[in-house]
Design a protein around this motif. Structure first.
Motif, mmCIF file in Angstrom:
data_model
loop_
_atom_site.group_PDB
_atom_site.id
_atom_site.type_symbol
_atom_site.label_atom_id
_atom_site.label_comp_id
_atom_site.label_asym_id
_atom_site.label_seq_id
_atom_site.Cartn_x
_atom_site.Cartn_y
_atom_site.Cartn_z
ATOM 1 N N PRO A 177 -11.417 22.320 -19.980
ATOM 2 C CA PRO A 177 -10.139 21.613 -20.074
ATOM 3 C C PRO A 177 -9.869 21.126 -21.491
ATOM 4 O O PRO A 177 -10.742 21.170 -22.371
ATOM 5 N N GLU A 178 -8.670 20.652 -21.699
ATOM 6 C CA GLU A 178 -8.300 20.061 -22.974
ATOM 7 C C GLU A 178 -9.056 18.753 -23.183
ATOM 8 O O GLU A 178 -9.224 17.960 -22.250
ATOM 9 N N ASP A 179 -9.562 18.527 -24.399
ATOM 10 C CA ASP A 179 -10.241 17.287 -24.767
ATOM 11 C C ASP A 179 -11.482 17.015 -23.920
ATOM 12 O O ASP A 179 -11.824 15.864 -23.628
ATOM 13 N N ASP A 180 -12.166 18.075 -23.495
ATOM 14 C CA ASP A 180 -13.389 17.910 -22.694
ATOM 15 C C ASP A 180 -14.266 19.128 -22.932
ATOM 16 O O ASP A 180 -13.803 20.262 -22.793
#
Length: 246
Positions: free
Chosen positions: A60-63
């Motif tokens: 995922p985004e930012d993970d």
């Protein structure tokens, strides 16, 4: 080994509905499933390891944490599950995939709601929607006031295999079919699917304002997946009329 691996053992559910969001025509099921997971901030409940799922991972985004491309999310308060998929399931392996997930549905007393787009040049607003069912699924459709199909048809692809599995094994399942764009992602059809199908069947108030406000953004974000699916020679999930004498 094919299995559903539960991650959130502390989540308690009681005979939940499960909303299936496999990519198909208009991406109506996927758009609806993704929206519901986000709207209710649902818990990542399980990973799906079944035949037919491409051997890839997603992040995922930012993970930085990786996950499987097909997952199940849960909302204990609403007694709701969502099957979310970031990849299309190969129709050639649809039967094996159906055997894998449907066996778990039976064990967990899950009532699946299968979603499909019907390619159409939409004239009505909202898009037309109808319901199909196996087992006791017609009681849910009657309670929700959802119309039966106006003409003979069939459902293909992985969602068709899931409905076929339910029919062959006399299990309860509901199918919701909505008119959708045959070529591009269709947030409008997904909204109709939620408003006139999922909400009355599950008796869950699912907000759709964000879906409407972000329709252009959603369409752009899903177009790449839709183009990939158009390039696949095999059938993806869709519902279509079966006009035998025309």
């Amino acid at each position: 080994m094919a299995q559903i691996k539960v991650l959130a053992e502390d989540v308690e559910l009681d005979a939940p509905f499960l909303i299936e969001g496999l990519p198909g025509v208009g991406l109506v099921g996927k758009i609806a499933a993704d929206h519901i997971v986000e709207a209710f901030d649902m818990v990542h409940y399980a990973n799906v390891h079944c035949e037919g799922i491409p051997p890839v991972v997603t992040y995922p985004e930012d993970d930085s944490r990786l996950s499987t491309p097909v997952r199940i999310y849960a909302d204990a308060e609403r007694d709701l599950l969502v099957l979310q998929s970031d990849v299309p399931i190969s129709p050639a392996a649809a039967t094996e995939f159906a055997d894998c997930v449907a066996g778990w549905f039976k064990e967990e007393d899950v009532t699946p709601l299968y979603l499909s787009g019907r390619p159409a040049e939409k004239e009505a607003a909202p898009p037309a929607l109808y319901g199909i069912a196996t087992g006791e699924g017609d009681t849910h459709l009657d309670r929700a006031g959802i119309d039966a199909p106006s003409e003979m048809g069939l459902v293909t692809g992985p969602t068709g295999a899931l409905l076929s599995h339910a029919l062959e094994n006399d299990r309860t399942a509901v199918g919701l079919v909505v008119e959708s764009d045959p070529q591009f992602p269709d947030p409008e059809a997904s909204r109709a699917l939620i408003t006139h199908g999922l909400k009355p069947v599950t008796d869950v108030d699912i907000p759709t304002d964000a879906l409407v406000d972000r329709a252009d953004e959603i369409q752009r974000a899903k177009e790449q997946l839709a183009m990939r699916m158009q390039n696949v020679d095999e059938e993806s999930t869709e519902a279509r009329p079966l006009r035998m004498y025309q």
